[in-house]
Design a protein around this motif. Structure first.
Motif, PDB file in Angstrom:
ATOM      1  N   SER A 104     -56.373 -15.329  -7.193  1.00 34.94           N
ATOM      2  CA  SER A 104     -56.957 -16.657  -7.053  1.00 34.94           C
ATOM      3  C   SER A 104     -55.876 -17.721  -6.979  1.00 34.94           C
ATOM      4  CB  SER A 104     -57.888 -16.931  -8.223  1.00 34.94           C
ATOM      5  OG  SER A 104     -58.408 -18.224  -8.110  1.00 34.94           O
ATOM      6  N   GLU A 105     -55.390 -17.937  -5.763  1.00 33.03           N
ATOM      7  CA  GLU A 105     -54.396 -18.978  -5.549  1.00 33.03           C
ATOM      8  C   GLU A 105     -54.846 -19.827  -4.382  1.00 33.03           C
ATOM      9  OE1 GLU A 105     -49.953 -18.139  -6.530  1.00 33.03           O
ATOM     10  OE2 GLU A 105     -50.675 -16.437  -5.389  1.00 33.03           O
ATOM     11  N   SER A 322     -52.087 -24.932 -11.941  1.00 33.85           N
ATOM     12  CA  SER A 322     -52.073 -23.720 -11.120  1.00 33.85           C
ATOM     13  C   SER A 322     -53.129 -23.742 -10.034  1.00 33.85           C
ATOM     14  CB  SER A 322     -52.306 -22.492 -11.985  1.00 33.85           C
ATOM     15  OG  SER A 322     -51.272 -22.332 -12.896  1.00 33.85           O
ATOM     16  N   LYS A 323     -54.342 -24.133 -10.387  1.00 34.51           N
ATOM     17  CA  LYS A 323     -55.439 -24.038  -9.427  1.00 34.51           C
ATOM     18  C   LYS A 323     -55.653 -25.354  -8.698  1.00 34.51           C
ATOM     19  CE  LYS A 323     -55.955 -20.026 -11.327  1.00 34.51           C
ATOM     20  NZ  LYS A 323     -55.462 -18.795 -10.702  1.00 34.51           N
ATOM     21  N   MET A 327     -50.398 -24.804  -7.687  1.00 35.04           N
ATOM     22  CA  MET A 327     -49.010 -24.518  -8.049  1.00 35.04           C
ATOM     23  C   MET A 327     -48.951 -23.564  -9.243  1.00 35.04           C
ATOM     24  SD  MET A 327     -47.169 -28.202  -7.566  1.00 35.04           S
ATOM     25  CE  MET A 327     -47.957 -28.983  -8.967  1.00 35.04           C
ATOM     26  N   SER A 328     -49.418 -22.346  -9.013  1.00 30.63           N
ATOM     27  CA  SER A 328     -49.397 -21.368 -10.098  1.00 30.63           C
ATOM     28  C   SER A 328     -47.963 -21.029 -10.500  1.00 30.63           C
ATOM     29  CB  SER A 328     -50.143 -20.109  -9.686  1.00 30.63           C
ATOM     30  OG  SER A 328     -49.923 -19.830  -8.318  1.00 30.63           O
ATOM     31  N   GLY A 329     -47.022 -21.261  -9.574  1.00 31.13           N
ATOM     32  CA  GLY A 329     -45.631 -20.962  -9.876  1.00 31.13           C
ATOM     33  C   GLY A 329     -44.931 -22.069 -10.645  1.00 31.13           C
ATOM     34  N   LEU A 330     -45.608 -23.189 -10.840  1.00 33.44           N
ATOM     35  CA  LEU A 330     -44.978 -24.291 -11.573  1.00 33.44           C
ATOM     36  C   LEU A 330     -45.039 -24.051 -13.081  1.00 33.44           C
ATOM     37  CD1 LEU A 330     -43.864 -27.156 -10.523  1.00 33.44           C
ATOM     38  CD2 LEU A 330     -45.713 -28.029 -11.919  1.00 33.44           C
ATOM     39  N   ARG A 331     -46.032 -23.275 -13.489  1.00 37.36           N
ATOM     40  CA  ARG A 331     -46.234 -22.962 -14.904  1.00 37.36           C
ATOM     41  C   ARG A 331     -46.462 -24.221 -15.735  1.00 37.36           C
ATOM     42  NH1 ARG A 331     -48.362 -19.688 -14.112  1.00 37.36           N
ATOM     43  NH2 ARG A 331     -48.324 -18.677 -16.127  1.00 37.36           N
TER      44      ARG A 331
END
Lengths: 501, 570
Positions: A104-105, A322-323, A327-331
């Motif tokens: 889910s991205e 993230s959703k 930006m799920s990679g931003l944490r």
């Protein structure tokens, strides 16, 4: 009505009892790595194995028993993810690679985000950002989060920065909340199907389990829609957990729901909260999709918008980038709670879940930029989500496949029960594998602890060309399947009566 | 379901009921104490202010605070005894922790009062109390709060009241936290360059939880070069998490079961104790080292295999399962660097006893004395037990960017790497940050020709400034050429030489807005040692030394007065 996700492993060496192993396997199946699915033929080792050095001893002499267990679950989950990563689709380099409609991205708005994130205001570097921070999150960011949530959650009064804690993602937040709200072996109630990775989040450090509130697709009794959560079902699940000697400390709600793509009506939400209050339960409300409601008619209400919370001290809200910002990679994840003890306790763990100062600064800049969010990002994002959703739902309809979709989130909950020769989870896995063989990755219902075999979650928030190719492959598998099963299996007739789009 | 509702929410089982009951009693006692405090405060506020009465009031105040302290001590002890006899483990532990903490606060509050701040006592209590009586937290949640509070109270005070040249000249100067603030100009300049600001879609999406491959590759190359590894290190053996404390916490989780232990030579970096306990519930068994030079000890605080063997034997005698040995090299707080031979001996000792070795080399590039050679464990031609040797490194110290939250594990054991990797999503680093780190580590030219030489030069200068000052003050210290700190001996200012006096002296530094770390925080066996961080800008360092001297002067003065008073009595 309820089943426990995991065995109690609070004691040092023995981690799982025989009776629970099957549950362990099923609940760990998916979602570990960017919520991907486990290889279906992966079987758990024999019962007594978990935590017993003998069973795990094959070249495993360097880890402790809990280390072995952690690694085993991880490896088994990684298996499926690895399959995908070894053969990722790439338009130019690997056009026959796997298309990921499982994770889910939101990949629709990278252009907008990268443009915004490369603007000069994002490149600020100053000493305080490079040094040890306030572990709750830099004050400037917490202030911005409070303002942001006040505005977008429509809170009746301004939210306060001191109630905000910032961490490196909502996974960490689930882990920290589980640790500070529950003892090892205690449980949270959670309605199923649900985002299965939570199982791992609350278990890894916290050793907390989930007690399921099973929901059905069939509309019966007072239900008005499939998979409807009611207070009655909550009561029953709670009762069942208690009768098994499991102490339930809280209730987890995901709103908008994942994988159903549905939102709770304010009235329902209120009822669940009142239920929780009656039993002294904490409520953790995961609102990570709150700005991804792309259907205008859907009346989404954040729990923070309620005029009066039944039990404000036990209501904890989480949100992240993230959703809603893809930006799920931003944490970036954040907690809002009016309970100072809970905020302090979670902050005490933030040494281990901290976020780089520079990223905190960028996040604050992003949240502050209301013009860009309201005029550029949100309208465009919602329009793109809606277009992608329309495309996939048209495709499914053309295929005659029933599905649920409530106008929120990045996914459609697809009913493929009629394609299973038998209504078993083995068949569900076989079908999932079939999709993977045809180079399209979906998530199967078991990974969400769905009670009925045959449901799949299909993520549609991807670029048009990938989506088209993905849907082609899905169609291929289903048509092939339909040909094989000339005699329609008996389960085919059972369909959700209310098909929402 | 209504038939259920009457009984449901109460914790099931007698034990739990007892906990609740005891909690209630605790609350009552706390309320009583608070009430008493309030009375005392009111009393203090009403004290007459005329000069003539002031003297009298002072005496009264001292007396009443003294009585107050005795009373509180008595109450707390009663409470602890009561709970010890009845309560369950978790709560009892909290209370005993709390009682220590409270007593500390009562004393410090007493001092606060004598410096005429009557509000403080209540304030400090209210800081602790919620963590303790909270009905909303689990026992371990409360414990985490109390533990955190007791460990980071001063740090939080500093965060709220930092010294600033132009804005807050009366704020805290922090020579307690080991941070390198000497090269912020260089780092800021480098991070501001355009190559740092790349945004790619992979950076914004779910990562490989062990760290992005590009970063793990760069870390492997970096460590190969700077650790002088005999062969190229393998990126698959690298796990990247958000800080070394996260790496340590995850290692403790996967190498030990709860209740098992690591050996650790003391004095050692106190963060380890926190990191091993908080989540993993792993114990640290101190291998006590001594400052005295003897036949076996050729230098102060020398670690020998004998001492390791001895502690291990003791542990076995106590039926404690020891799973590993934790080493820091360059050592923190001593600043020692282990010779290649000793390192080898320690590793062989570990191998003989099937122990893992976690070796923290976070200061490896902060060896500023050119005459000292640092030997990374990764430089060894042959590791005695490669699959049980795990190296930690990060950029917090060597690059002075603790706010970046980056820590790396290098282990030859694929199993350990993958088990630690499963914690990746709870300790992950932003993709954007991973890109920046990669660019930084890749820029060998900048590191070798600009950053490292400048950093070492500035460290040398700051070190020389502090050591010269210490010499002129005749304060003994360990003169080493690595790390960001100096281990100093203030024994002669303690009378008597106890940890209580050490704590009081530490408090006195804080009252003068100077943060230092006391030896107790490093589990040092001998009272009177302090760690002083020197890696700060000259201006702040100068001011800090001024405050430092003031405190020591006060301390001396007090001592003289006390002696005089004692003499008068006789």
């Amino acid at each position: 009505m309820s089943t426990l996700a995991q065995t109690e492993s609070g004691t040092p060496t023995t981690c799982a009892g025989p009776a629970s192993t099957q549950d362990l396997g099923s609940s760990y199946g998916d979602c570990l790595q960017g919520e991907c699915s486990r290889k279906p033929d992966q079987k758990l080792p024999e019962l007594h194995g978990v935590g017993d050095p003998v069973m795990f001893s094959s070249n495993s002499s360097y880890l402790s028993s809990r280390g072995r267990m952690i690694k085993w679950f991880w490896d088994s989950a990684e298996e499926g993810y690895r399959t995908y990563h070894m053969d990722e689709y790439d338009e130019d380099k690997n056009p026959s690679g796997i298309i990921n409609l499982g994770t889910s991205e939101n990949k629709l708005c990278f252009d907008l985000l990268s443009r915004r994130l490369t603007q000069p205001d994002m490149q600020w570097v100053e000493p305080s950002l490079l040094q040890y921070p306030d572990w709750r999150g830099h004050l400037f960011l917490r202030e911005e989060v409070a303002k942001f949530l006040s505005f977008y959650c429509k809170s009746p009064a301004p939210l306060k920065p001191e109630n905000v804690v910032v961490l490196n993602g909502c996974a960490s937040l689930f882990s920290a909340l589980a640790t500070v709200l529950c003892e090892a072996g205690e449980a949270f109630l959670i309605p199923t199907p649900y985002y299965g990775a939570i199982t791992q989040h609350v278990h890894l450090y916290g050793n907390v389990r989930l007690a399921y509130v099973y929901l059905d697709s069939k509309v019966t009794g007072t239900d008005t829609r499939p998979f409807q959560l009611t207070v009655e079902k909550l009561e029953m699940a709670l009762q069942e957990a208690t009768s098994k000697g499991v102490k339930v400390k809280g209730l987890i709600l995901i709103n908008p729901q994942n994988p159903l793509g549905d939102v709770y009506a304010p009235g329902e939400l209120q009822e669940y909260l009142v239920f929780a209050k009656r039993y002294w339960l904490h409520v953790v409300v995961d609102e990570v999709y709150m700005l991804s409601v792309f259907e205008k008619a859907v009346g989404y209400r954040s729990v923070l918008s309620l005029e009066r919370l039944p039990d404000p001290q036990r209501t904890h809200v989480m949100w992240g980038a993230s959703k809603d910002f893809g930006m799920s990679g931003l944490r970036f994840g954040t907690l809002y709670t009016e309970n100072p003890d809970v905020a302090t306790a979670v902050a005490s763990l933030c040494r281990y879940h901290g976020l780089s100062g520079l990223v905190q600064y960028q996040m604050a800049q992003l949240l502050r930029d209301r013009d860009w969010i309201n005029q550029v990002y949100l309208p465009e994002n919602l329009a793109r989500l809606k277009a992608a959703h329309t495309y996939v739902s048209e495709e499914l309809r053309a295929l005659g496949v029933p599905f649920l979709s409530g106008g929120a989130g990045f996914f459609i909950w697809v009913d493929l029960r009629k394609y299973l020769p038998e209504a078993t989870f083995e068949e569900e896995l076989l079908l999932w594998r079939r999709f993977l063989d045809k180079k399209v990755l979906l998530s199967f219902g078991k990974a969400f602890e769905c009670k009925e075999p045959g449901w799949f979650r299909l993520v549609f928030s991807d670029k048009a060309h990938r989506l088209r190719l993905g849907m082609q492959r899905v169609r291929q598998v289903l048509e092939e399947k339909a040909q094989v099963a000339e005699d329609p299996p008996p389960c085919q007739t059972q369909e959700p009566s209310d098909q929402r789009r | 379901m209504s038939h259920q509702s009457g009984t449901f929410p109460a914790p099931c089982g007698q034990k739990a009921c007892q906990v609740l009951k005891d909690r209630n009693i605790c609350i009552q006692v706390l309320v009583m104490i608070q009430h008493l405090q309030r009375r005392v405060d009111e009393h203090l506020k009403q004290l007459p202010t005329t000069r003539q009465r002031l003297h009298l009031a002072k005496q009264k105040q001292a007396q009443s605070t003294h009585e107050q302290e005795a009373l509180l001590d008595h109450l707390i002890r009663q409470m602890v005894n009561f709970l010890k006899s009845r309560a369950t483990g978790g709560l009892e532990q909290q209370v005993s922790l709390l009682s220590l903490e409270c007593r500390g606060n009562v004393r410090s509050a007493q001092r606060a009062q004598s410096s005429r701040q009557p509000g403080q006592l209540v304030l400090q209590w209210s800081d602790i109390e919620p963590a303790f009586v909270s009905h909303d937290l689990s026992n371990r949640g409360s414990e985490i709060c109390v533990l955190y509070h007791s460990s980071f109270q001063d740090y939080n005070a500093y965060q709220g009241d930092k010294y600033q040249e132009d804005k807050n000249t009366l704020g805290f100067i922090n020579l307690g936290t080991s941070e390198n603030k000497l090269c912020i100009d260089l780092i800021t300049e480098r991070l501001g360059q355009s190559d740092m600001n790349c945004i790619e879609d992979v950076l914004l999406q779910y990562p490989d939880w062990r760290g992005q491959p590009f970063l793990r590759e760069e870390v492997a190359r970096f460590l190969t070069y700077y650790c002088k590894a005999p062969a190229q290190l393998d990126p698959e053996n690298v796990v990247v998490l958000n800080g070394c404390c996260s790496v340590f916490s995850a290692l403790a989780m996967v190498l030990c079961d709860p209740g098992e232990a690591f050996l650790v030579p003391t004095p050692f970096y106190g963060g380890f104790a926190f990191s091993s306990h908080l989540y993993a519930k792993v114990e640290l068994l101190p291998v006590h080292l001594e400052s005295k030079i003897t036949e076996a000890n050729t230098h102060p605080f020398q670690l020998t295999v004998d001492k390791l063997e001895h502690t291990l034997l003791q542990a076995r005698f106590m039926d404690k399962k020891v799973r590993g040995l934790v080493l820091t090299n360059p050592q923190n707080p001593l600043g020692d660097v282990y010779s290649r031979e000793s390192l080898k001996e320690y590793l062989e000792f570990a191998k003989r006893n099937d122990l893992h070795v976690i070796i923290d080399e976070i200061y490896m590039l902060s060896v500023f004395d050119e005459s000292i050679t640092f030997h990374s464990v990764l430089s060894m031609e042959r590791l005695p037990d490669p699959n049980r040797t795990h190296v930690i490194w990060g950029t917090s110290k060597d690059f002075g960017i603790s706010g970046f939250r980056f820590g790396a594990l290098y282990t030859h054991s694929k199993e350990v790497a993958s088990a630690v990797g499963s914690f990746g999503y709870l300790h992950s680093i932003s993709g954007i940050t991973q890109h920046k780190l990669c660019q930084l580590l890749r820029d060998r030219e900048w590191i070798d020709t600009i950053y490292l030489p400048t950093n070492h030069f500035r460290l040398q200068k700051a070190h020389a400034y502090i050591t010269n000052t210490l010499q002129s003050l005749r304060i003994p210290f360990l003169c080493r050429g690595s790390g960001l700190y100096i281990w100093i001996n203030l024994k002669k200012y303690l009378n008597p030489c106890t940890f209580e006096e050490e704590r009081l002296l530490h408090r006195r530094f804080l009252d003068n807005k100077l943060m230092l770390s006391c030896g107790k925080a490093y589990m040092c066996k001998e009272p009177g040692w302090f760690r002083l961080v020197f890696a700060d800008r000259p201006l702040r360092l100068k001011l800090a030394i001024l405050r430092f001297c003031e405190v020591l002067e006060e301390q001396k003065q007090d001592w003289k007065e006390k002696q005089l008073a004692d003499a008068m009595k006789e």
